[in-house]
Scaffold this active site. Structure first.
Site, PDB file in Angstrom:
ATOM      1  N   ARG A  98       0.819  -1.213   0.000  1.00 50.38           N
ATOM      2  CA  ARG A  98       0.000   0.000   0.000  1.00 50.38           C
ATOM      3  C   ARG A  98       0.856   1.268   0.000  1.00 50.38           C
ATOM      4  NH1 ARG A  98      -2.830   1.894  -2.687  1.00 50.38           N
ATOM      5  NH2 ARG A  98      -3.883  -0.131  -2.658  1.00 50.38           N
ATOM      6  N   LYS A 133       1.311  24.946  -3.915  1.00 49.87           N
ATOM      7  CA  LYS A 133       0.079  24.279  -3.489  1.00 49.87           C
ATOM      8  C   LYS A 133       0.227  22.771  -3.683  1.00 49.87           C
ATOM      9  CE  LYS A 133      -2.642  28.362  -4.633  1.00 49.87           C
ATOM     10  NZ  LYS A 133      -3.648  28.972  -5.527  1.00 49.87           N
ATOM     11  N   LYS A 165       3.586  39.013  -2.839  1.00 52.73           N
ATOM     12  CA  LYS A 165       2.159  38.929  -3.113  1.00 52.73           C
ATOM     13  C   LYS A 165       1.448  40.114  -2.460  1.00 52.73           C
ATOM     14  CE  LYS A 165       0.507  34.682  -3.196  1.00 52.73           C
ATOM     15  NZ  LYS A 165       0.456  34.383  -4.642  1.00 52.73           N
ATOM     16  N   GLU A 194       3.409  40.089  -7.682  1.00 54.86           N
ATOM     17  CA  GLU A 194       2.033  39.779  -8.081  1.00 54.86           C
ATOM     18  C   GLU A 194       1.279  41.089  -8.308  1.00 54.86           C
ATOM     19  OE1 GLU A 194      -0.981  36.736  -6.147  1.00 54.86           O
ATOM     20  OE2 GLU A 194      -1.006  38.657  -5.070  1.00 54.86           O
TER      21      GLU A 194
END
Length: 278
Positions: A98, A133, A165, A194
Site C-alpha cells: 500500500r 500548493k 504577493k 504579483e
C-alpha cells in the site's frame, strides 16, 4: 529536478511507520520463509512517476526484494500494461504494497495531470509552472513529478526566490518599497511581483521586478499588460487556469503560466498489485 536521498528516504520512513506501526498483524499469517512474486498493472492510461519512492519502500523493509521495472520514469502507459514485477519474501511484499502504491499512484497522478496541461499549451513557447500548493510533506516529490510530466518548477519554497504577493505589498507600504527592501536583503535572488491591475504593473516595472505575475487578468487586459511590459520583465499568468482556458492563455505571449491544479487537485492513477506464490 535533481533528487537527493533526503527527498526520498525520510518521507518513505514516515509513510511506513504510519502504515505498519509496530507490525503487520495481517501478514503474520504468512510463513516467514515464503517467497512470492508480484505484478503492478496500470488500470488506465498514465504517465508513470515515483519509481525512486516505490523502490525505497521495499529497500527499507527488506533488501531481499527485487523490483524489475518494465517502463521508464516519465513513460506513458496504456490500460492493462505491466509496470513492474517484484520478487521477494511474501510478508515484505504485502507489508509494503500500500505504501509503495500510494507513492506511485499519487506521483503518477501529478505527472499525468501535468502532461495533459502541457499538451493543452500546444506549440506555444509559454512554459507551464507549478506552485507551492502541494500535498504536505510531498513538495519536492510532486515538483519532481511535474518535471516528469513535462512541466517546469517555480520556486521550491519561501527560501529560493522572492515573491511579493498582495499581503507582502500591503504590509511593506507598496510595490516600490517592497521591491527595494527585497533587493537590498537578497540581491542574488530573482524578485517576482504579483499584480492585479495595470497600475500595479506600471509600479512593478518602475521598481525593477524581474518577473511580473498577472493574477486573474482577463485575456484582453493581460494582452495589454504584456504589451506594456514589452520584454522588460518576464511575465507569468496565474489564476483561473484550466484545460479549457489554457489554449487562449497560451496565445497571449507570456513566458509562464502557473497553476496549482496539477498538484493540489491531483487524482491518484489507478494501479493494481497482484501477488502470486513463487
Amino acid at each position: 529536478m535533481q533528487l537527493k536521498p533526503e527527498d526520498i528516504y525520510p518521507i518513505v520512513q514516515l509513510a511506513l511507520a504510519e502504515d505498519i506501526g509496530p507490525g503487520d498483524v495481517s501478514g503474520e499469517i504468512i510463513p516467514a520463509d515464503r517467497q512470492a512474486r508480484a505484478r503492478v498493472i496500470a488500470r488506465e492510461a498514465a504517465i508513470i512517476c515515483g519509481r525512486p519512492w516505490f523502490d525505497a519502500v521495499f529497500a527499507q523493509l527488506d533488501g531481499a526484494v527485487h523490483c524489475h521495472w518494465q517502463v521508464r520514469e516519465g513513460e506513458q502507459v496504456a490500460p492493462e500494461q505491466l509496470i513492474v514485477t517484484l520478487e521477494g519474501p511474501a510478508r515484505t511484499l504485502l507489508a509494503g504494497e500500500r505504501t509503495a502504491l500510494n507513492f506511485l499512484q499519487t506521483l503518477s497522478g501529478t505527472a499525468t495531470a501535468t502532461h495533459c496541461f502541457v499538451q493543452a499549451l500546444g506549440d506555444s513557447p509559454t512554459r507551464l509552472l507549478d506552485t507551492r500548493k502541494t500535498l504536505p510533506g510531498l513538495r519536492r516529490a510532486q515538483k519532481y513529478a511535474v518535471a516528469c510530466g513535462g512541466g517546469a518548477n517555480h520556486r521550491i519554497g519561501l527560501f529560493d526566490m522572492v515573491m511579493l504577493k498582495e499581503n507582502h505589498i500591503a504590509a511593506a507600504g507598496g510595490i516600490g518599497p517592497a521591491v527595494a527592501r527585497a533587493r537590498n536583503l537578497h540581491p542574488q535572488l530573482k524578485i517576482e511581483v504579483e499584480t492585479e491591475t495595470l497600475q500595479e504593473v506600471h509600479e512593478a516595472l518602475e521598481a525593477g521586478a524581474d518577473i511580473i505575475m498577472l493574477d486573474n487578468f482577463p485575456p484582453a487586459l493581460a494582452r495589454e499588460a504584456i504589451a506594456l511590459i514589452d520584454g522588460r520583465a518576464q511575465v507569468e499568468l496565474s489564476g483561473n487556469v484550466t484545460l479549457e482556458t489554457l489554449p487562449e492563455l497560451a496565445r497571449l505571449g507570456a513566458d509562464f503560466i502557473s497553476t496549482g491544479a496539477i498538484t493540489k487537485h491531483v487524482r491518484a492513477v489507478d494501479l493494481s498489485m497482484r501477488i502470486e506464490h513463487a
